[in-house]
Design a protein around this motif. Structure first.
Motif, mmCIF file in Angstrom:
data_model
loop_
_atom_site.group_PDB
_atom_site.id
_atom_site.type_symbol
_atom_site.label_atom_id
_atom_site.label_comp_id
_atom_site.label_asym_id
_atom_site.label_seq_id
_atom_site.Cartn_x
_atom_site.Cartn_y
_atom_site.Cartn_z
ATOM 1 N N SER A 97 0.831 -1.199 0.000
ATOM 2 C CA SER A 97 0.000 0.000 0.000
ATOM 3 C C SER A 97 0.870 1.256 0.000
ATOM 4 O O SER A 97 0.608 2.205 -0.740
ATOM 5 C CB SER A 97 -0.917 0.014 1.232
ATOM 6 O OG SER A 97 -1.584 1.251 1.351
ATOM 7 N N THR A 98 1.929 1.260 0.817
ATOM 8 C CA THR A 98 2.798 2.437 0.887
ATOM 9 C C THR A 98 3.520 2.668 -0.438
ATOM 10 O O THR A 98 3.622 3.806 -0.909
ATOM 11 C CB THR A 98 3.816 2.279 2.023
ATOM 12 O OG1 THR A 98 3.110 2.250 3.276
ATOM 13 C CG2 THR A 98 4.802 3.429 2.049
ATOM 14 N N TYR A 99 4.001 1.600 -1.061
ATOM 15 C CA TYR A 99 4.708 1.757 -2.334
ATOM 16 C C TYR A 99 3.774 2.320 -3.405
ATOM 17 O O TYR A 99 4.159 3.213 -4.174
ATOM 18 C CB TYR A 99 5.288 0.416 -2.792
ATOM 19 C CG TYR A 99 6.169 -0.243 -1.753
ATOM 20 C CD1 TYR A 99 7.077 0.500 -0.992
ATOM 21 C CD2 TYR A 99 6.092 -1.612 -1.516
ATOM 22 C CE1 TYR A 99 7.875 -0.101 -0.028
ATOM 23 C CE2 TYR A 99 6.895 -2.222 -0.561
ATOM 24 C CZ TYR A 99 7.778 -1.461 0.174
ATOM 25 O OH TYR A 99 8.565 -2.064 1.128
ATOM 26 N N ARG A 100 2.551 1.798 -3.450
ATOM 27 C CA ARG A 100 1.588 2.316 -4.441
ATOM 28 C C ARG A 100 1.237 3.773 -4.148
ATOM 29 O O ARG A 100 1.140 4.596 -5.059
ATOM 30 C CB ARG A 100 0.312 1.459 -4.433
ATOM 31 C CG ARG A 100 0.481 0.074 -5.019
ATOM 32 C CD ARG A 100 -0.863 -0.633 -5.191
ATOM 33 N NE ARG A 100 -1.551 -0.815 -3.927
ATOM 34 C CZ ARG A 100 -1.353 -1.860 -3.115
ATOM 35 N NH1 ARG A 100 -0.483 -2.797 -3.438
ATOM 36 N NH2 ARG A 100 -2.015 -1.973 -1.979
ATOM 37 N N LYS A 101 1.057 4.098 -2.884
ATOM 38 C CA LYS A 101 0.636 5.450 -2.534
ATOM 39 C C LYS A 101 1.768 6.464 -2.728
ATOM 40 O O LYS A 101 1.506 7.654 -2.924
ATOM 41 C CB LYS A 101 0.111 5.488 -1.094
ATOM 42 C CG LYS A 101 -1.059 4.525 -0.832
ATOM 43 C CD LYS A 101 -2.111 4.546 -1.916
ATOM 44 C CE LYS A 101 -3.101 3.405 -1.833
ATOM 45 N NZ LYS A 101 -3.598 3.040 -0.534
ATOM 46 N N MET A 102 3.018 6.001 -2.685
ATOM 47 C CA MET A 102 4.130 6.897 -3.031
ATOM 48 C C MET A 102 4.016 7.353 -4.482
ATOM 49 O O MET A 102 4.268 8.519 -4.801
ATOM 50 C CB MET A 102 5.467 6.185 -2.807
ATOM 51 C CG MET A 102 5.893 6.082 -1.359
ATOM 52 S SD MET A 102 7.484 5.213 -1.237
ATOM 53 C CE MET A 102 7.796 5.390 0.525
#
Length: 372
Positions: free
Chosen positions: A94-99
């Protein structure tokens, strides 16, 4: 006042939520409830759209949803129909996508709001000077606002991203008032667990506690959710508990509502949470809650006042708490009434929607003043 700061025009918001508001995860359920309450209140000055950023299918397809969200953000920017992007954030992928989504928003000069839901973010976000830690720090510090679910998470984010400290807002999760009247379990006290079945939620310890309660009559339990369902069924059969514990697997919203209406106790013996939706749903219905003091749980549950708190992994303490509630209807009623009162005061959808809308308005207003 914030409404007037945006020239009395609509604030256009795009919300990135994992599978869309029909998803079964905690974030999607919260966003689905936000959408329904938003439509019920008919808030005139905000136009909001909820878009999937990961999808509900194969993990490999998540990249297409992520870029699809970015393309829709670009189209909305060209059409002048986006003022704020609301990014729901969990751990790992989720964090990688939201970056990527946040970077696209910055390229398009669209301010974004981060809404942190991840249960184990303190483990994921390493306290070091590594590349990924610095990237996460930048993600938070460049946000127009950071929404967290409780005081523990406010302090955590402020310690890891000091530049974001002044932009952190606490908005606890919320749920609707139950649509079904609470009837309880009748002759047998009904103990209910709602969540992903597995180690993190403490299901093995719950089954062990229920096994210790086997000599006590007058109770039954439902352990509902996806995850390691078959393993839990095998374990209950081995312990000769199959007639007292039901494991229906994943259940939809209607079934959840029916289970809550028929329950007396909501139990969630987790090892890690942010602010669990199932606990708030139990409080909304006036159930007696047994849970663990993890994440922001202590922001809403005070031991012996609005619920019972037990240490994570402590089977003996969990057994004792559940036994007390099964054998003491007056205690169940007192804790349930206090939990319901707190829900109506702080965890209902109306104040939740108001707080989220105020965040959107303030971020849009700030962006407009910078442009002038």
């Amino acid at each position: 006042m914030l409404q007037r700061l945006v020239h009395n025009q609509k604030v256009h918001v795009l919300v990135a939520t994992p599978s869309g508001v029909s998803g079964q995860g905690g974030i999607d359920r919260i966003m689905g409830a936000l959408k329904q309450e938003f439509e019920r209140q008919k808030i005139a000055d905000i136009d909001v759209r909820f878009l999937a950023s990961r999808g509900a299918g194969h993990v490999g397809l998540s990249i297409f949803y992520m870029f699809g969200f970015c393309l829709q953000m670009l189209a909305a920017r060209l059409a002048k129909r986006v003022d704020v992007v609301h990014i729901n954030l969990s751990v790992s992928g989720s964090t990688y996508r939201k970056m990527v989504i946040a970077a696209c928003a910055r390229l398009l000069s669209i301010p974004y709001v981060l809404h942190l839901h991840g249960a184990q973010y303190e483990t994921f976000w390493k306290d070091d000077d590594g590349f990924m830690s610095r990237r996460i720090e930048a993600l938070f510090e460049r946000a127009g606002r950071v929404i967290v679910l409780g005081g523990l998470w406010r302090d955590f984010v402020a310690s890891r991203a000091p530049g974001a400290a002044g932009n952190i807002v606490i908005v606890p999760n919320a749920t609707a008032v139950p649509s079904l009247a609470h009837v309880g379990g009748g002759e047998n006290v009904h103990i209910l667990f709602l969540g992903r079945i597995g180690d993190r939620k403490g299901v093995p310890q719950l089954i062990d506690a229920l096994h210790r309660m086997k000599p006590i009559e007058g109770w039954r339990a439902t352990i509902a959710g996806d995850g390691e369902v078959e393993a839990a069924r095998v374990r209950t059969a081995e312990l000769d508990l199959a007639e007292r514990i039901t494991l229906p697997g994943w259940v939809g919203p209607d079934e959840v509502a029916s289970l809550i209406a028929s329950a007396d106790i909501l139990v969630l013996p987790s090892f890690a949470e942010n602010l669990p939706v199932s606990v708030i749903e139990g409080m909304a219905a006036g159930l007696a809650v047994v849970t663990t003091p993890v994440g922001a749980v202590e922001d809403i549950i005070t031991n012996e006042q609005s619920g019972l708190l037990v240490p994570p992994g402590d089977v003996a303490a969990l057994t004792e708490a559940l036994t007390r509630l099964v054998e003491n209807p007056a205690l169940r009623a007192r804790l349930g009434a206090a939990a319901m009162a707190l829900h109506r005061e702080r965890l209902d959808l109306a104040p939740f929607v108001g707080a989220i809308c105020d965040v959107w308005r303030s971020v849009a207003s700030k962006a407009q003043s910078v442009k002038r």
